[in-house]
Design a protein around this motif. Structure first.
Motif, PDB file in Angstrom:
ATOM      1  N   LEU A 112       0.826  -1.207   0.000  1.00  0.00           N
ATOM      2  CA  LEU A 112       0.000   0.000   0.000  1.00  0.00           C
ATOM      3  C   LEU A 112       0.858   1.254   0.000  1.00  0.00           C
ATOM      4  CD1 LEU A 112      -2.828  -1.035   2.485  1.00  0.00           C
ATOM      5  CD2 LEU A 112      -2.977  -0.827  -0.004  1.00  0.00           C
ATOM      6  N   THR A 113       1.981   1.221   0.709  1.00  0.00           N
ATOM      7  CA  THR A 113       2.878   2.376   0.725  1.00  0.00           C
ATOM      8  C   THR A 113       3.422   2.664  -0.667  1.00  0.00           C
ATOM      9  OG1 THR A 113       3.526   1.985   3.017  1.00  0.00           O
ATOM     10  CG2 THR A 113       5.016   3.304   1.681  1.00  0.00           C
ATOM     11  N   ASP A 114       3.817   1.599  -1.384  1.00  0.00           N
ATOM     12  CA  ASP A 114       4.344   1.781  -2.735  1.00  0.00           C
ATOM     13  C   ASP A 114       3.296   2.400  -3.655  1.00  0.00           C
ATOM     14  OD1 ASP A 114       6.707   0.671  -1.916  1.00  0.00           O
ATOM     15  OD2 ASP A 114       6.261  -1.338  -2.684  1.00  0.00           O
ATOM     16  N   ARG A 115       2.045   2.001  -3.462  1.00  0.00           N
ATOM     17  CA  ARG A 115       0.987   2.464  -4.359  1.00  0.00           C
ATOM     18  C   ARG A 115       0.404   3.809  -3.925  1.00  0.00           C
ATOM     19  NH1 ARG A 115      -3.656  -1.531  -6.799  1.00  0.00           N
ATOM     20  NH2 ARG A 115      -4.729  -0.007  -8.108  1.00  0.00           N
ATOM     21  N   TYR A 116       0.314   4.012  -2.615  1.00  0.00           N
ATOM     22  CA  TYR A 116      -0.303   5.228  -2.071  1.00  0.00           C
ATOM     23  C   TYR A 116       0.605   5.803  -0.976  1.00  0.00           C
ATOM     24  CZ  TYR A 116      -4.347   3.042  -4.294  1.00  0.00           C
ATOM     25  OH  TYR A 116      -5.196   2.441  -5.188  1.00  0.00           O
ATOM     26  N   PRO A 117       1.616   6.566  -1.358  1.00  0.00           N
ATOM     27  CA  PRO A 117       2.604   7.058  -0.390  1.00  0.00           C
ATOM     28  C   PRO A 117       2.016   7.895   0.739  1.00  0.00           C
ATOM     29  CG  PRO A 117       3.385   7.368  -2.645  1.00  0.00           C
ATOM     30  CD  PRO A 117       1.952   6.957  -2.737  1.00  0.00           C
ATOM     31  N   ALA A 118       0.854   8.490   0.545  1.00  0.00           N
ATOM     32  CA  ALA A 118       0.278   9.336   1.590  1.00  0.00           C
ATOM     33  C   ALA A 118      -0.391   8.535   2.697  1.00  0.00           C
ATOM     34  CB  ALA A 118      -0.731  10.303   0.983  1.00  0.00           C
ATOM     35  N   LEU A 119      -0.508   7.217   2.524  1.00  0.00           N
ATOM     36  CA  LEU A 119      -1.103   6.390   3.563  1.00  0.00           C
ATOM     37  C   LEU A 119      -0.128   6.142   4.700  1.00  0.00           C
ATOM     38  CD1 LEU A 119      -3.096   3.522   1.776  1.00  0.00           C
ATOM     39  CD2 LEU A 119      -4.022   5.395   3.130  1.00  0.00           C
ATOM     40  N   GLU A 120      -0.627   6.119   5.920  1.00  0.00           N
ATOM     41  CA  GLU A 120       0.155   5.661   7.074  1.00  0.00           C
ATOM     42  C   GLU A 120      -0.078   4.157   7.171  1.00  0.00           C
ATOM     43  OE1 GLU A 120       1.107   3.826  10.245  1.00  0.00           O
ATOM     44  OE2 GLU A 120      -1.002   4.411  10.483  1.00  0.00           O
ATOM     45  N   THR A 121       0.956   3.355   6.967  1.00  0.00           N
ATOM     46  CA  THR A 121       0.764   1.910   6.855  1.00  0.00           C
ATOM     47  C   THR A 121       1.468   1.089   7.927  1.00  0.00           C
ATOM     48  OG1 THR A 121       2.667   1.766   5.345  1.00  0.00           O
ATOM     49  CG2 THR A 121       0.491   2.095   4.347  1.00  0.00           C
ATOM     50  N   LEU A 241     -11.173  15.027  -0.244  1.00  0.00           N
ATOM     51  CA  LEU A 241     -11.629  13.738   0.242  1.00  0.00           C
ATOM     52  C   LEU A 241     -12.992  13.904   0.903  1.00  0.00           C
ATOM     53  CD1 LEU A 241      -8.402  12.315   1.952  1.00  0.00           C
ATOM     54  CD2 LEU A 241      -9.320  11.683  -0.287  1.00  0.00           C
ATOM     55  N   LEU A 242     -13.862  12.935   0.674  1.00  0.00           N
ATOM     56  CA  LEU A 242     -15.105  12.851   1.419  1.00  0.00           C
ATOM     57  C   LEU A 242     -14.888  11.825   2.519  1.00  0.00           C
ATOM     58  CD1 LEU A 242     -18.693  12.599  -0.031  1.00  0.00           C
ATOM     59  CD2 LEU A 242     -17.986  11.164   1.872  1.00  0.00           C
ATOM     60  N   VAL A 243     -15.098  12.222   3.760  1.00  0.00           N
ATOM     61  CA  VAL A 243     -14.836  11.375   4.920  1.00  0.00           C
ATOM     62  C   VAL A 243     -16.158  11.131   5.641  1.00  0.00           C
ATOM     63  CG1 VAL A 243     -13.469  11.078   7.021  1.00  0.00           C
ATOM     64  CG2 VAL A 243     -12.579  12.476   5.126  1.00  0.00           C
ATOM     65  N   GLY A 244     -16.433   9.873   5.995  1.00  0.00           N
ATOM     66  CA  GLY A 244     -17.719   9.551   6.588  1.00  0.00           C
ATOM     67  C   GLY A 244     -17.635   8.667   7.804  1.00  0.00           C
ATOM     68  N   ASP A 245     -18.629   8.809   8.679  1.00  0.00           N
ATOM     69  CA  ASP A 245     -18.792   8.008   9.890  1.00  0.00           C
ATOM     70  C   ASP A 245     -19.887   8.670  10.714  1.00  0.00           C
ATOM     71  OD1 ASP A 245     -18.419   6.144  11.914  1.00  0.00           O
ATOM     72  OD2 ASP A 245     -16.960   7.370  12.928  1.00  0.00           O
ATOM     73  N   ALA A 267     -13.358  12.889  12.835  1.00  0.00           N
ATOM     74  CA  ALA A 267     -13.053  12.410  11.489  1.00  0.00           C
ATOM     75  C   ALA A 267     -11.730  12.962  10.987  1.00  0.00           C
ATOM     76  CB  ALA A 267     -14.186  12.787  10.539  1.00  0.00           C
ATOM     77  N   LEU A 268     -11.480  14.247  11.215  1.00  0.00           N
ATOM     78  CA  LEU A 268     -10.220  14.841  10.778  1.00  0.00           C
ATOM     79  C   LEU A 268      -9.045  14.258  11.558  1.00  0.00           C
ATOM     80  CD1 LEU A 268     -11.165  18.600  10.314  1.00  0.00           C
ATOM     81  CD2 LEU A 268     -10.791  16.885   8.532  1.00  0.00           C
ATOM     82  N   GLU A 269      -9.260  13.970  12.835  1.00  0.00           N
ATOM     83  CA  GLU A 269      -8.184  13.377  13.639  1.00  0.00           C
ATOM     84  C   GLU A 269      -7.833  11.983  13.134  1.00  0.00           C
ATOM     85  OE1 GLU A 269      -7.350  11.975  18.273  1.00  0.00           O
ATOM     86  OE2 GLU A 269      -9.021  13.325  17.811  1.00  0.00           O
ATOM     87  N   ARG A 270      -8.838  11.176  12.846  1.00  0.00           N
ATOM     88  CA  ARG A 270      -8.581   9.831  12.336  1.00  0.00           C
ATOM     89  C   ARG A 270      -7.974   9.868  10.942  1.00  0.00           C
ATOM     90  NH1 ARG A 270     -14.235   6.963  13.543  1.00  0.00           N
ATOM     91  NH2 ARG A 270     -14.941   9.138  13.421  1.00  0.00           N
ATOM     92  N   LEU A 271      -8.416  10.818  10.120  1.00  0.00           N
ATOM     93  CA  LEU A 271      -7.807  10.973   8.805  1.00  0.00           C
ATOM     94  C   LEU A 271      -6.335  11.336   8.940  1.00  0.00           C
ATOM     95  CD1 LEU A 271      -8.133  11.130   5.709  1.00  0.00           C
ATOM     96  CD2 LEU A 271      -8.754  13.544   6.001  1.00  0.00           C
ATOM     97  N   GLY A 272      -6.014  12.225   9.878  1.00  0.00           N
ATOM     98  CA  GLY A 272      -4.626  12.596  10.095  1.00  0.00           C
ATOM     99  C   GLY A 272      -3.783  11.436  10.578  1.00  0.00           C
ATOM    100  N   ASP A 273      -4.374  10.566  11.430  1.00  0.00           N
ATOM    101  CA  ASP A 273      -3.641   9.394  11.918  1.00  0.00           C
ATOM    102  C   ASP A 273      -3.422   8.364  10.821  1.00  0.00           C
ATOM    103  OD1 ASP A 273      -3.543  10.469  14.452  1.00  0.00           O
ATOM    104  OD2 ASP A 273      -5.278   9.343  15.197  1.00  0.00           O
ATOM    105  N   ALA A 278      -3.101  16.740   6.405  1.00  0.00           N
ATOM    106  CA  ALA A 278      -3.682  17.526   7.491  1.00  0.00           C
ATOM    107  C   ALA A 278      -4.648  18.569   6.929  1.00  0.00           C
ATOM    108  CB  ALA A 278      -2.582  18.195   8.318  1.00  0.00           C
ATOM    109  N   PRO A 279      -5.666  18.139   6.179  1.00  0.00           N
ATOM    110  CA  PRO A 279      -6.605  19.110   5.606  1.00  0.00           C
ATOM    111  C   PRO A 279      -7.589  19.615   6.653  1.00  0.00           C
ATOM    112  CG  PRO A 279      -7.317  16.900   5.083  1.00  0.00           C
ATOM    113  CD  PRO A 279      -6.001  16.757   5.806  1.00  0.00           C
ATOM    114  N   THR A 280      -8.308  20.637   6.320  1.00  0.00           N
ATOM    115  CA  THR A 280      -9.402  21.122   7.149  1.00  0.00           C
ATOM    116  C   THR A 280     -10.728  20.817   6.439  1.00  0.00           C
ATOM    117  OG1 THR A 280      -9.230  23.323   6.148  1.00  0.00           O
ATOM    118  CG2 THR A 280      -7.979  22.929   8.174  1.00  0.00           C
ATOM    119  N   THR A 281     -11.825  21.233   7.044  1.00  0.00           N
ATOM    120  CA  THR A 281     -13.143  20.918   6.504  1.00  0.00           C
ATOM    121  C   THR A 281     -13.642  22.030   5.595  1.00  0.00           C
ATOM    122  OG1 THR A 281     -13.682  19.662   8.493  1.00  0.00           O
ATOM    123  CG2 THR A 281     -15.516  20.337   7.101  1.00  0.00           C
TER     124      THR A 281
END
Length: 368
Positions: A112-121, A241-245, A267-273, A278-281
């Protein structure tokens, strides 16, 4: 056959178009704008990554129709686990999906890191990738399906509230007076239960509220992703990004369309983790979903001349082309082009309407 469709969301519009194309005289009513309810607030994620054969077959048919209509844009769907229990579940899901010939693969953090570098893996212990997944624009879906229904001869009447009355089914009451039909299809989301209650039909249906936000633009290539351990999801939404929960059970008459500040912060905290971002809404909202005791929809005939389509558990937009087609075939006595025991799974009379259940409880079978 003269048919009324109550509900101008995506399911109702598919039914209206499919019936009209088979020479039915169709009138589709909605109390507000077409697609102005749950459809307009849907996330728009589509995939066939289901471990159950009926679910997989229905999803495959829905995706095929969306592609036929030119509405689906390709985007892989990834789901990840970050603890041992979730990892075992994800690996078992992928194995079962592969047994059903889904284009799904196992993945690990390195891949996943190779394909999507912005992911925390680093904390990902297992993952699956559904390669045949995609995204929908709910507004574009509504526009095309409304045009398709009109072109086939259906009459669409937005801003027209209706009611059903005991002993008068299939009769629809509108402000101008009663209108009689050979059949009435109610596909009105959370409003389906009270509409049918007026016709002495009780549904085992509950309503829950789900929340979402769209971030400010991000500079990253990402898939649609569900984090099974942190319990949230996102999908690409233009350059954001659309983030849901943030789901919880509510009364369909007492809820707010604004997202809760606590959800936005979480949601923003979990997205950051989960990413290096580090986007805003940019904006946020809430919408309603419907649930049944076994998390399967209620689709079919509930009384003479009265049909229902509801209980999507958040999958209404995803499965609408297949479910609308199924209801059309059932109503007209046609063969449904999906080789799976759909009828028994969806039978709306399998409950008596008195069941008590948790709308957000654990499913009786695996839906992912």
């Amino acid at each position: 056959m003269r048919v009324a469709v109550v509900g101008g969301g995506v399911v109702g519009l598919v039914v209206a178009g499919d019936l009209a194309k088979r020479d039915a005289d169709v009138v589709c009513y909605d109390r507000g704008e077409l697609g102005g309810g749950s459809t307009g607030r849907a996330a728009g994620i589509c995939y066939d990554a289901f471990a159950d054969p009926v679910d997989a077959a229905v999803a495959d048919r829905a995706l095929a129709r969306y592609r036929e209509w030119g509405l689906l844009s390709t985007c892989p769907y990834v789901w990840v686990a970050r603890d041992d229990a979730d990892a075992r579940a994800v690996r078992a899901q992928v194995d079962r999906m592969q047994d059903l010939d889904r284009a799904v693969a196992h993945a690990d953090g390195e891949a996943l890191t190779d394909r999507y570098p912005a992911l925390e893996t680093e904390t990902i212990t297992a993952a699956g990738i559904a390669h045949d997944a995609g995204l929908l624009d709910p507004e574009r879906v509504v526009e095309l399906l409304a045009r398709r229904a009109r072109d086939a001869g259906a009459t669409l009447r937005p801003e027209t509230p209706v009611s059903l009355a005991t002993g008068e089914t299939p009769t629809v009451r509108i402000p101008a007076g009663p209108e009689r039909f050979d059949a009435v299809v109610v596909a009105a989301g959370p409003a389906t239960k009270p509409l049918l209650a007026a016709a002495d039909v009780d549904l085992a249906l509950k309503t829950y509220r789900a929340q979402a936000l769209v971030t400010t633009p991000v500079e990253a290539t990402l898939p649609s992703l569900y984090d099974a351990t942190r319990e949230f999801y996102w999908r690409p939404h233009g350059d954001s990004l659309l983030v849901g929960d943030g789901a919880h059970e509510v009364s369909p008459d007492e809820w707010t369309r604004d997202a809760d500040p606590a959800f936005v912060e979480s949601a923003l905290e979990r997205l950051g983790d989960a990413t290096t971002l580090a986007p805003t809404t940019a904006r946020s909202w809430a919408g309603l979903c419907t649930a049944t005791p076994d998390r399967d929809p209620l689709v079919g005939q509930v009384a003479d001349g009265l049909w229902v389509a509801t209980g999507w558990q958040g999958h209404g937009l995803m499965h609408a082309p297949a479910m609308g087609e199924y209801l059309t075939c059932a109503l007209l006595g046609l063969d449904y082009p999906v080789d799976a025991p759909v009828e028994a799974r969806l039978d709306p009379t399998r409950f008596d309407g008195t069941e008590t259940f948790d709308a957000l409880g654990d499913p009786t079978r695996d839906w992912e």
